[in-house]
Design a protein around this motif. Structure first.
Motif, mmCIF file in Angstrom:
data_model
loop_
_atom_site.group_PDB
_atom_site.id
_atom_site.type_symbol
_atom_site.label_atom_id
_atom_site.label_comp_id
_atom_site.label_asym_id
_atom_site.label_seq_id
_atom_site.Cartn_x
_atom_site.Cartn_y
_atom_site.Cartn_z
ATOM 1 N N PRO A 28 40.004 41.743 15.603
ATOM 2 C CA PRO A 28 40.236 40.608 14.699
ATOM 3 C C PRO A 28 39.754 39.321 15.351
ATOM 4 O O PRO A 28 39.822 39.176 16.567
ATOM 5 N N ASP A 29 39.290 38.394 14.499
ATOM 6 C CA ASP A 29 38.766 37.119 15.017
ATOM 7 C C ASP A 29 39.808 36.334 15.790
ATOM 8 O O ASP A 29 39.524 35.680 16.778
ATOM 9 N N ALA A 30 41.054 36.389 15.310
ATOM 10 C CA ALA A 30 42.124 35.622 15.956
ATOM 11 C C ALA A 30 42.219 35.994 17.422
ATOM 12 O O ALA A 30 42.378 35.140 18.292
ATOM 13 N N ALA A 31 42.089 37.280 17.692
ATOM 14 C CA ALA A 31 42.195 37.744 19.067
ATOM 15 C C ALA A 31 41.018 37.251 19.891
ATOM 16 O O ALA A 31 41.172 36.796 21.023
ATOM 17 N N LYS A 32 39.831 37.327 19.271
ATOM 18 C CA LYS A 32 38.640 36.888 20.018
ATOM 19 C C LYS A 32 38.716 35.400 20.327
ATOM 20 O O LYS A 32 38.345 34.940 21.385
ATOM 21 N N MET A 33 39.250 34.636 19.356
ATOM 22 C CA MET A 33 39.329 33.189 19.546
ATOM 23 C C MET A 33 40.298 32.822 20.663
ATOM 24 O O MET A 33 40.221 31.756 21.254
ATOM 25 N N ALA A 34 41.223 33.695 20.938
ATOM 26 C CA ALA A 34 42.165 33.403 22.002
ATOM 27 C C ALA A 34 41.471 33.320 23.356
ATOM 28 O O ALA A 34 42.002 32.782 24.311
ATOM 29 N N GLY A 35 40.256 33.831 23.417
ATOM 30 C CA GLY A 35 39.460 33.686 24.634
ATOM 31 C C GLY A 35 39.724 34.741 25.677
ATOM 32 O O GLY A 35 39.157 34.707 26.771
ATOM 33 N N HIS B 42 31.225 40.259 12.641
ATOM 34 C CA HIS B 42 31.985 40.611 11.449
ATOM 35 C C HIS B 42 33.308 39.882 11.398
ATOM 36 O O HIS B 42 33.877 39.540 12.420
ATOM 37 N N PRO B 43 33.777 39.670 10.218
ATOM 38 C CA PRO B 43 35.099 39.078 10.083
ATOM 39 C C PRO B 43 36.159 40.082 10.527
ATOM 40 O O PRO B 43 35.868 41.276 10.658
ATOM 41 N N PRO B 44 37.356 39.615 10.777
ATOM 42 C CA PRO B 44 38.384 40.547 11.214
ATOM 43 C C PRO B 44 38.611 41.605 10.154
ATOM 44 O O PRO B 44 38.600 41.310 8.963
ATOM 45 N N ALA B 45 38.758 42.795 10.607
ATOM 46 C CA ALA B 45 38.987 43.864 9.655
ATOM 47 C C ALA B 45 40.361 43.703 9.035
ATOM 48 O O ALA B 45 41.333 43.512 9.747
ATOM 49 N N PRO B 46 40.406 43.685 7.716
ATOM 50 C CA PRO B 46 41.693 43.481 7.067
ATOM 51 C C PRO B 46 42.606 44.699 7.209
ATOM 52 O O PRO B 46 42.171 45.758 7.648
ATOM 53 N N GLY B 47 43.790 44.555 6.801
ATOM 54 C CA GLY B 47 44.714 45.679 6.878
ATOM 55 C C GLY B 47 46.047 45.259 7.436
ATOM 56 O O GLY B 47 46.901 46.087 7.753
ATOM 57 N N GLY B 48 46.214 43.961 7.591
ATOM 58 C CA GLY B 48 47.513 43.466 8.020
ATOM 59 C C GLY B 48 47.738 43.509 9.509
ATOM 60 O O GLY B 48 48.853 43.333 9.995
ATOM 61 N N HIS B 49 46.677 43.698 10.284
ATOM 62 C CA HIS B 49 46.853 43.783 11.726
ATOM 63 C C HIS B 49 46.469 42.486 12.392
ATOM 64 O O HIS B 49 45.427 42.357 12.980
ATOM 65 N N SER B 50 47.243 41.495 12.241
ATOM 66 C CA SER B 50 46.978 40.261 12.976
ATOM 67 C C SER B 50 47.954 40.153 14.129
ATOM 68 O O SER B 50 49.027 40.762 14.121
ATOM 69 N N SER B 51 47.549 39.377 15.117
ATOM 70 C CA SER B 51 48.364 39.272 16.322
ATOM 71 C C SER B 51 49.743 38.738 15.985
ATOM 72 O O SER B 51 50.747 39.230 16.467
ATOM 73 N N LYS B 52 49.749 37.700 15.085
ATOM 74 C CA LYS B 52 51.022 37.062 14.777
ATOM 75 C C LYS B 52 51.963 38.047 14.102
ATOM 76 O O LYS B 52 53.142 38.137 14.426
ATOM 77 N N LYS B 53 51.376 38.770 13.146
ATOM 78 C CA LYS B 53 52.216 39.720 12.430
ATOM 79 C C LYS B 53 52.814 40.748 13.378
ATOM 80 O O LYS B 53 53.945 41.149 13.280
ATOM 81 N N LYS B 54 51.952 41.153 14.306
ATOM 82 C CA LYS B 54 52.410 42.175 15.240
ATOM 83 C C LYS B 54 53.555 41.655 16.097
ATOM 84 O O LYS B 54 54.510 42.358 16.379
#
Lengths: 403, 217
Positions: A366-373, A389-401
């Protein structure tokens, strides 16, 4: 999580182009070359054009308009113009034209001659370019031939227009004369019947008809419909005159069917004078129009000239079509090659090509993870760059986790 | 060859954010993938797996890291990652980043993890593989295999052939089985046939293929 390979993206298309560029370029170049080559290989066609103006006064006859049905509706006039031009392209004329220019391959009695005549007719184009102007053109393999054929067709069309109008006038003149003769007999019957004057009237009429036949025969063949019509009329008049001379006919017998004669001498004379006046006008018009130079309602606006360059094939158009066709064909081929290559096939199909099990898909980060550096591809030097590619959808974001 | 790095021994830069790979391995697809590979591994009785791919940049190291973390976090297995790539030690810093850098991060990973994922490099200090590294790696791993539940070989791309590279085919032939990693750039039929040509006849047992959807095209 949605897989990134579910959609074809811009970079996929660029990759497809890069992979197939050589093939696509080659196909486009070959097709473009074929288009250019066709421009040189296809025999040239020339087309000479002429423009004829047929004024609305063609359909009018001064002073005798109440005798000749005139057409005033512009649409109808235009349709009449077109019909008259088509009338001029008789089978007889087309045969003569085709034989003169060596356009027929089959003899006159061959069934395919009809097809050749149809093809010749298709080469002759005439269409309205303005309310009163018609463009006439004939396509041919050489510039000279095209010019000559156009010239002949134009002459033919103009002469047909003259003939048609002239014959209308002559028919009207004959009808007027016939009526006058009947009226004359009627008046004389009322005052002093005299069969000998009848004979004189018919003789004069017959003489007029014979004169017309003579004039028309100078311009047309004896088989021309107008000539035949006049000959029949002459025969009728001759028979009528013979009948009167034999003394077997009275006033009533000499009257053509359907003509009503006035009963009083005054009204008969009035009508006679009116018709005589019209006949005189008509005679003047006919006399004037015997010479086409006096006719103003048909004008050749643009005379045919020898065409300087062929109208077909159009080399630029063919080259453009070749290139466009080449691009389309190369795109189709690229898609075909990519389908064969398995570009659009799911990864399961790829593993089947190896005859091994498909274990699964490693999803994109996911992009969010990559942006974290923390996990950048470039920082590691392991990959050429970050996944586009954009983050693959499916509800797997870092925050949600984390939640 | 030297056994190099405990995960915590090469942490170089400070950061107090946990590795995103820890989040990543908890994705359902990753979990399923780990499970599937584990099942196949058990079925075949393969203790060592080499990860092969045709082109460079297809994400072999990333996959190896994720799989190792998956085994460690999800299955509580002890994993040894063997670096048999052509990358230098510095380049292999990725592994450190993946595994965590700071004590806080490592603490978040949990104590047992530090003991269950080991890294071994086949490179010397200058970052070059030894002349006979690919030939010696088999016996070395064989000797240590019993200490781990899984040994993962990270290899060079099959299409990269130069004298400084450790040959992935030789490495893979010394592993019990191999996983072929492919990506959009090598998913086509031609690439697959090339891959088949590369592995056929070299005593390489292919466990299956994994498609890396995130690799650059």
């Amino acid at each position: 999580m949605k897989r990134d390979d579910d959609l074809i993206q811009l970079h996929d298309i660029i990759a497809i182009f890069r992979r197939n560029f050589q093939k696509m370029f080659l196909v486009t170049a070959v097709c473009g070359g074929l288009g250019i080559g066709a421009g040189y290989v296809i025999p040239p066609r020339f087309k000479a054009t002429a423009v004829v103006n047929i004024q609305s006064s063609y359909f009018e006859t001064p002073m005798v308009n109440d005798l000749i049905a005139s057409v005033r509706d512009p649409g109808e006039q235009n349709a009449r113009r077109g019909s008259l031009l088509r009338l001029s392209l008789s089978q007889e004329f087309l045969t003569q034209l085709g034989e003169k220019h060596g356009l027929f391959e089959h003899p006159a009695d061959h069934p395919l001659r009809t097809v050749e005549l149809e093809e010749l007719l298709k080469r002759i184009e005439y269409f309205s370019v303005s309310p009163t102007n018609f463009q006439i053109s004939v396509g041919a393999g050489s510039a000279i031939k095209s010019y000559e054929m156009t010239k002949e067709v134009l002459e033919r069309m103009i002469s047909t227009l003259y003939e048609e109008r002239y014959s209308t006038l002559v028919r009207t003149q004959l009808a007027l004369k016939s009526n006058l003769r009947v009226l004359n007999n009627s008046i004389r019957g009322i005052t002093s019947p005299a069969a000998d004057q009848d004979v004189e009237g018919v003789r004069q009429q017959l003489q007029a008809v014979n004169t017309e036949i003579e004039i028309l025969q100078n311009r047309f063949s004896p088989q021309h419909p107008k000539v035949i019509q006049l000959k029949e009329q002459a025969e009728q008049l001759q028979a009528e005159m013979d009948g009167i001379q034999r003394g077997g006919r009275g006033r009533g017998a000499s009257m053509p069917r359907g003509i009503e004669t006035p009963t009083s001498e005054k009204s008969a004379k009035d009508l006679y004078d009116e018709l005589l006046r019209k006949l005189n006008f008509l005679n003047i018009v006919i006399e004037m129009e015997k010479d086409p130079a006096n006719v103003s309602y048909i004008t050749v606006v643009e005379k045919p000239v020898i065409p300087a360059k062929p109208f077909s094939p159009k080399k630029r158009v063919l080259a453009g079509l070749g290139l466009v066709g080449g691009v389309v064909l190369s795109l189709i081929l690229a898609v075909f090659f990519e389908l064969r290559r398995g570009t659009f096939a799911p990864p399961e199909v790829s593993s089947r090509n190896l005859d091994v099990a498909f274990l699964g898909v490693l999803p994109a980060l996911p992009d969010a993870a990559k942006m974290a550096g923390h996990l950048t591809y470039q920082a590691t030097g392991l990959l050429d760059g970050p996944p586009a590619h954009p983050p693959a959808p499916g509800g797997h974001s870092s925050k949600k986790k984390k939640g | 060859m030297r056994k190099v790095i405990q995960v915590n021994s090469t942490a170089q830069s400070a950061s107090n954010v946990p590795s995103p790979l820890l989040e990543y391995v908890r994705f359902t697809e990753v979990k399923r993938l780990v499970h599937q590979i584990h099942q196949e591994q058990k079925k075949r009785g393969a203790k060592s797996l080499a990860v092969l791919s045709l082109h460079p940049g297809e994400g072999r190291t990333f996959f190896v890291s994720a799989l190792a973390l998956g085994y460690a976090l999800l299955l509580r297995k002890k994993v040894l990652i063997v670096d048999a790539t052509s990358q230098t030690l510095n380049g292999y810093l990725f592994m450190d980043r993946v595994m965590g850098r700071t004590e806080e991060e490592l603490a978040e990973l949990g104590g047992p993890l530090l003991e269950v994922v080991d890294l071994m490099s086949a490179h010397n200090k200058e970052g070059k593989g030894g002349e006979s590294a690919e030939f010696l790696i088999g016996p070395v791993i064989e000797a240590q295999k019993d200490q781990y539940d899984l040994v993962l070989f990270d290899t060079s791309a099959l299409e990269r052939r130069n004298k400084n590279n450790m040959d992935p085919v030789i490495i893979a032939s010394q592993a019990d089985a191999s996983i072929i990693l492919h990506s959009p750039s090598s998913a086509d039929r031609e690439a697959m046939f090339e891959m088949r040509r590369a592995v056929n006849g070299w005593n390489i047992d292919v466990l299956g293929t994994v498609f890396n959807a995130g690799a650059p095209k």
